[in-house]
Design a protein around this motif. Structure first.
Motif, PDB file in Angstrom:
ATOM      1  N   LYS A  30       0.836  -1.213   0.000  1.00 34.71           N
ATOM      2  CA  LYS A  30       0.000   0.000   0.000  1.00 34.71           C
ATOM      3  C   LYS A  30       0.866   1.258   0.000  1.00 34.71           C
ATOM      4  O   LYS A  30       0.609   2.207  -0.750  1.00 34.71           O
ATOM      5  CB  LYS A  30      -0.903  -0.021   1.236  1.00 34.71           C
ATOM      6  N   GLN A  31       1.899   1.269   0.836  1.00 37.95           N
ATOM      7  CA  GLN A  31       2.770   2.434   0.916  1.00 37.95           C
ATOM      8  C   GLN A  31       3.502   2.685  -0.404  1.00 37.95           C
ATOM      9  O   GLN A  31       3.865   3.814  -0.709  1.00 37.95           O
ATOM     10  CB  GLN A  31       3.787   2.258   2.044  1.00 37.95           C
ATOM     11  N   ALA A  32       3.711   1.623  -1.171  1.00 39.17           N
ATOM     12  CA  ALA A  32       4.410   1.753  -2.455  1.00 39.17           C
ATOM     13  C   ALA A  32       3.471   2.099  -3.602  1.00 39.17           C
ATOM     14  O   ALA A  32       3.913   2.227  -4.748  1.00 39.17           O
ATOM     15  CB  ALA A  32       5.156   0.464  -2.767  1.00 39.17           C
ATOM     16  N   GLY A  33       2.183   2.228  -3.307  1.00 35.52           N
ATOM     17  CA  GLY A  33       1.243   2.649  -4.331  1.00 35.52           C
ATOM     18  C   GLY A  33       0.452   1.552  -5.004  1.00 35.52           C
ATOM     19  O   GLY A  33      -0.321   1.816  -5.935  1.00 35.52           O
ATOM     20  N   TYR A  34       0.603   0.318  -4.546  1.00 36.42           N
ATOM     21  CA  TYR A  34      -0.187  -0.774  -5.107  1.00 36.42           C
ATOM     22  C   TYR A  34      -1.635  -0.687  -4.609  1.00 36.42           C
ATOM     23  O   TYR A  34      -1.893  -0.228  -3.493  1.00 36.42           O
ATOM     24  CB  TYR A  34       0.382  -2.132  -4.671  1.00 36.42           C
ATOM     25  N   ALA A  35      -2.551  -1.154  -5.439  1.00 37.46           N
ATOM     26  CA  ALA A  35      -3.941  -1.315  -5.013  1.00 37.46           C
ATOM     27  C   ALA A  35      -4.012  -2.622  -4.224  1.00 37.46           C
ATOM     28  O   ALA A  35      -3.687  -3.691  -4.748  1.00 37.46           O
ATOM     29  CB  ALA A  35      -4.863  -1.372  -6.213  1.00 37.46           C
ATOM     30  N   VAL A  36      -4.437  -2.529  -2.954  1.00 32.95           N
ATOM     31  CA  VAL A  36      -4.441  -3.698  -2.070  1.00 32.95           C
ATOM     32  C   VAL A  36      -5.779  -3.782  -1.344  1.00 32.95           C
ATOM     33  O   VAL A  36      -6.274  -2.784  -0.816  1.00 32.95           O
ATOM     34  CB  VAL A  36      -3.313  -3.623  -1.007  1.00 32.95           C
ATOM     35  N   SER A  37      -6.353  -4.977  -1.303  1.00 34.57           N
ATOM     36  CA  SER A  37      -7.567  -5.219  -0.525  1.00 34.57           C
ATOM     37  C   SER A  37      -7.328  -6.431   0.364  1.00 34.57           C
ATOM     38  O   SER A  37      -6.407  -7.215   0.136  1.00 34.57           O
ATOM     39  CB  SER A  37      -8.773  -5.446  -1.434  1.00 34.57           C
ATOM     40  N   LEU A  38      -8.161  -6.576   1.388  1.00 32.40           N
ATOM     41  CA  LEU A  38      -8.033  -7.698   2.311  1.00 32.40           C
ATOM     42  C   LEU A  38      -9.234  -8.629   2.175  1.00 32.40           C
ATOM     43  O   LEU A  38     -10.384  -8.173   2.140  1.00 32.40           O
ATOM     44  CB  LEU A  38      -7.933  -7.204   3.760  1.00 32.40           C
ATOM     45  N   HIS A  39      -8.944  -9.918   2.104  1.00 32.45           N
ATOM     46  CA  HIS A  39      -9.990 -10.939   2.035  1.00 32.45           C
ATOM     47  C   HIS A  39     -10.098 -11.571   3.420  1.00 32.45           C
ATOM     48  O   HIS A  39      -9.261 -12.387   3.806  1.00 32.45           O
ATOM     49  CB  HIS A  39      -9.634 -11.985   0.983  1.00 32.45           C
ATOM     50  N   LEU A  40     -11.114 -11.168   4.176  1.00 32.01           N
ATOM     51  CA  LEU A  40     -11.290 -11.630   5.547  1.00 32.01           C
ATOM     52  C   LEU A  40     -12.500 -12.549   5.645  1.00 32.01           C
ATOM     53  O   LEU A  40     -13.370 -12.555   4.776  1.00 32.01           O
ATOM     54  CB  LEU A  40     -11.474 -10.427   6.481  1.00 32.01           C
ATOM     55  N   LYS A  41     -12.549 -13.339   6.725  1.00 29.84           N
ATOM     56  CA  LYS A  41     -13.679 -14.257   6.910  1.00 29.84           C
ATOM     57  C   LYS A  41     -14.994 -13.492   6.943  1.00 29.84           C
ATOM     58  O   LYS A  41     -15.996 -13.926   6.364  1.00 29.84           O
ATOM     59  CB  LYS A  41     -13.496 -15.047   8.201  1.00 29.84           C
ATOM     60  N   GLN A  42     -15.006 -12.359   7.625  1.00 27.22           N
ATOM     61  CA  GLN A  42     -16.168 -11.470   7.630  1.00 27.22           C
ATOM     62  C   GLN A  42     -15.813 -10.251   6.785  1.00 27.22           C
ATOM     63  O   GLN A  42     -15.042  -9.397   7.233  1.00 27.22           O
ATOM     64  CB  GLN A  42     -16.518 -11.046   9.060  1.00 27.22           C
ATOM     65  N   PRO A  43     -16.314 -10.165   5.550  1.00 34.48           N
ATOM     66  CA  PRO A  43     -15.905  -9.076   4.655  1.00 34.48           C
ATOM     67  C   PRO A  43     -16.129  -7.701   5.271  1.00 34.48           C
ATOM     68  O   PRO A  43     -17.231  -7.373   5.728  1.00 34.48           O
ATOM     69  CB  PRO A  43     -16.806  -9.279   3.426  1.00 34.48           C
ATOM     70  N   ARG A  44     -15.070  -6.922   5.319  1.00 41.78           N
ATOM     71  CA  ARG A  44     -15.166  -5.568   5.859  1.00 41.78           C
ATOM     72  C   ARG A  44     -13.900  -4.805   5.482  1.00 41.78           C
ATOM     73  O   ARG A  44     -12.879  -5.392   5.161  1.00 41.78           O
ATOM     74  CB  ARG A  44     -15.308  -5.601   7.385  1.00 41.78           C
ATOM     75  N   SER A  45     -13.986  -3.479   5.557  1.00 41.06           N
ATOM     76  CA  SER A  45     -12.780  -2.679   5.378  1.00 41.06           C
ATOM     77  C   SER A  45     -11.968  -2.748   6.675  1.00 41.06           C
ATOM     78  O   SER A  45     -12.489  -3.120   7.730  1.00 41.06           O
ATOM     79  CB  SER A  45     -13.153  -1.233   5.046  1.00 41.06           C
ATOM     80  N   HIS A  46     -10.708  -2.407   6.581  1.00 42.54           N
ATOM     81  CA  HIS A  46      -9.825  -2.598   7.727  1.00 42.54           C
ATOM     82  C   HIS A  46      -8.765  -1.499   7.715  1.00 42.54           C
ATOM     83  O   HIS A  46      -8.238  -1.139   6.657  1.00 42.54           O
ATOM     84  CB  HIS A  46      -9.164  -3.978   7.630  1.00 42.54           C
ATOM     85  N   THR A  47      -8.456  -0.971   8.888  1.00 46.64           N
ATOM     86  CA  THR A  47      -7.429   0.056   9.013  1.00 46.64           C
ATOM     87  C   THR A  47      -6.301  -0.466   9.897  1.00 46.64           C
ATOM     88  O   THR A  47      -6.548  -1.067  10.952  1.00 46.64           O
ATOM     89  CB  THR A  47      -8.009   1.349   9.619  1.00 46.64           C
ATOM     90  N   ILE A  48      -5.061  -0.262   9.460  1.00 49.83           N
ATOM     91  CA  ILE A  48      -3.897  -0.715  10.212  1.00 49.83           C
ATOM     92  C   ILE A  48      -2.983   0.479  10.484  1.00 49.83           C
ATOM     93  O   ILE A  48      -2.667   1.258   9.572  1.00 49.83           O
ATOM     94  CB  ILE A  48      -3.110  -1.792   9.438  1.00 49.83           C
ATOM     95  N   ASP A  49      -2.580   0.634  11.737  1.00 51.53           N
ATOM     96  CA  ASP A  49      -1.594   1.653  12.102  1.00 51.53           C
ATOM     97  C   ASP A  49      -0.212   1.054  11.889  1.00 51.53           C
ATOM     98  O   ASP A  49       0.165   0.075  12.550  1.00 51.53           O
ATOM     99  CB  ASP A  49      -1.758   2.061  13.572  1.00 51.53           C
ATOM    100  N   PHE A  50       0.544   1.625  10.958  1.00 55.35           N
ATOM    101  CA  PHE A  50       1.851   1.062  10.620  1.00 55.35           C
ATOM    102  C   PHE A  50       2.835   2.176  10.294  1.00 55.35           C
ATOM    103  O   PHE A  50       2.552   3.041   9.467  1.00 55.35           O
ATOM    104  CB  PHE A  50       1.725   0.128   9.409  1.00 55.35           C
ATOM    105  N   ALA A  51       3.963   2.146  10.979  1.00 54.45           N
ATOM    106  CA  ALA A  51       5.067   3.084  10.712  1.00 54.45           C
ATOM    107  C   ALA A  51       4.596   4.533  10.695  1.00 54.45           C
ATOM    108  O   ALA A  51       4.986   5.331   9.843  1.00 54.45           O
ATOM    109  CB  ALA A  51       5.750   2.736   9.391  1.00 54.45           C
ATOM    110  N   GLY A  52       3.744   4.870  11.678  1.00 56.01           N
ATOM    111  CA  GLY A  52       3.301   6.253  11.821  1.00 56.01           C
ATOM    112  C   GLY A  52       2.160   6.661  10.914  1.00 56.01           C
ATOM    113  O   GLY A  52       1.764   7.831  10.906  1.00 56.01           O
ATOM    114  N   SER A  53       1.617   5.711  10.143  1.00 54.66           N
ATOM    115  CA  SER A  53       0.512   6.036   9.236  1.00 54.66           C
ATOM    116  C   SER A  53      -0.686   5.135   9.502  1.00 54.66           C
ATOM    117  O   SER A  53      -0.531   4.001   9.961  1.00 54.66           O
ATOM    118  CB  SER A  53       0.942   5.857   7.780  1.00 54.66           C
ATOM    119  N   GLN A  54      -1.862   5.661   9.213  1.00 56.93           N
ATOM    120  CA  GLN A  54      -3.074   4.851   9.239  1.00 56.93           C
ATOM    121  C   GLN A  54      -3.388   4.452   7.799  1.00 56.93           C
ATOM    122  O   GLN A  54      -3.685   5.305   6.965  1.00 56.93           O
ATOM    123  CB  GLN A  54      -4.238   5.635   9.838  1.00 56.93           C
ATOM    124  N   LEU A  55      -3.319   3.153   7.548  1.00 64.22           N
ATOM    125  CA  LEU A  55      -3.538   2.656   6.194  1.00 64.22           C
ATOM    126  C   LEU A  55      -4.894   1.963   6.124  1.00 64.22           C
ATOM    127  O   LEU A  55      -5.179   1.074   6.924  1.00 64.22           O
ATOM    128  CB  LEU A  55      -2.418   1.686   5.801  1.00 64.22           C
TER     129      LEU A  55
END
Length: 298
Positions: A30-55
């Protein structure tokens, strides 16, 4: 002008699950500009705090063209089978997990035009709720497992370099899988049984246990046609030292009352040893102990 080859177009990546290594790969892509989605058991959007950013990651929606599957070994087949109806005809799947024994079951599930890859990595990550820490800088080995995968090397390799690099591309992943298996078979069960960080295994009391586990894996690997050199024990000690403050995934699974990957690690060693009539008492013992701990947790 001739249209560009599909293998040259940037791929949109779907990462299966929300484990630490998968989350690390997703964040770096994501940080490099790729389009990325997550496939989870319960479909939903997801936010991750990583290296000082909220992705922010959207829920994955089919069809899927490029999929990273960094799930536990025992969940791989179910994950792939759930994805099959939603894959494009030229989809590329990258598996990444501890242990061995899944590849021969996955390849027959795919169409000849769908690519299968395996990536083994030494990166370390720790996920705590919505926060992710990159706890160990590592490296990865990547291999295309069929002809359909090799055609997409120009697209898949740079993506994996971004996600979990530096990456070494190899023709035969098998020796690297055995090396990773030996490292995991020595470290993971001991940290689970003794409930300790990796670094504790540098204590003198663990030296004979590590040696026994490694020697047995070398014997079984040799019977399977893979000769592992005498530097293996030193490599195991180097991994322990480099990850001294980390808890292994198996220790964390026991601590959090989750199923472990022991069957695909020491269990695989025991299974292959039985084929050749090789005694592996130490791996047998660790397998039994971890299974008892898992049973007690359930």
């Amino acid at each position: 002008m001739a249209p560009s080859s599909p293998a040259q177009r940037p791929l949109s990546w779907t990462v299966v699950g929300s484990g630490a290594i998968g989350s690390l790969a997703a964040c770096r892509l994501k940080q490099a500009g790729y389009a990325v989605s997550l496939h989870l058991k319960q479909p939903r959007s997801h936010t991750i705090d990583f290296a000082g950013s909220q992705l922010h990651f959207p829920a994955a929606t089919p069809p899927f063209t490029a999929v990273l599957i960094p799930v536990k070994s025992y969940a791989v087949i179910d994950a792939v089978q759930s994805l099959l109806p939603h894959l494009t005809s030229n989809a590329q799947l990258v598996l990444s997990h501890n242990g061995m024994g899944t590849l021969e079951h996955i390849l027959p599930l795919l169409a000849p035009s769908q690519g299968l890859w395996f990536l083994t990595t030494t990166h370390g990550a720790l996920k705590q709720q919505h926060s992710l820490l990159h706890t160990g800088q590592g490296q990865s080995v990547l291999s295309a497992l069929n002809v359909a995968a090799k055609a997409y090397t120009p697209a898949v390799l740079p993506a994996m370099e971004t996600a979990l690099g530096p990456v070494t591309l190899v023709d035969d992943i098998t020796p690297f899988l055995w090396q990773k298996l030996a490292i995991n078979a020595a470290i993971n069960p001991l940290t689970a049984i003794y409930n300790c960080r990796n670094g504790a295994l540098l204590q003198a009391q663990f030296e004979p246990l590590l040696t026994a586990a490694i020697t047995e894996v070398q014997q079984v690997a040799a019977a399977c046609g893979v000769v592992m050199d005498d530097s293996l024990q030193q490599k195991v000690l180097q991994v322990i030292a480099a990850t001294a403050e980390n808890f292994s995934s198996m220790q964390q699974d026991i601590a959090n009352k989750r199923r472990t990957e022991i069957e695909a690690i020491n269990g695989y060693v025991v299974q292959q040893a039985a084929r050749f009539g090789i005694a592996v008492p130490h791996n047998n013992n660790m397998l039994a102990q971890v299974l008892r701990l898992s049973s007690a947790c359930s």
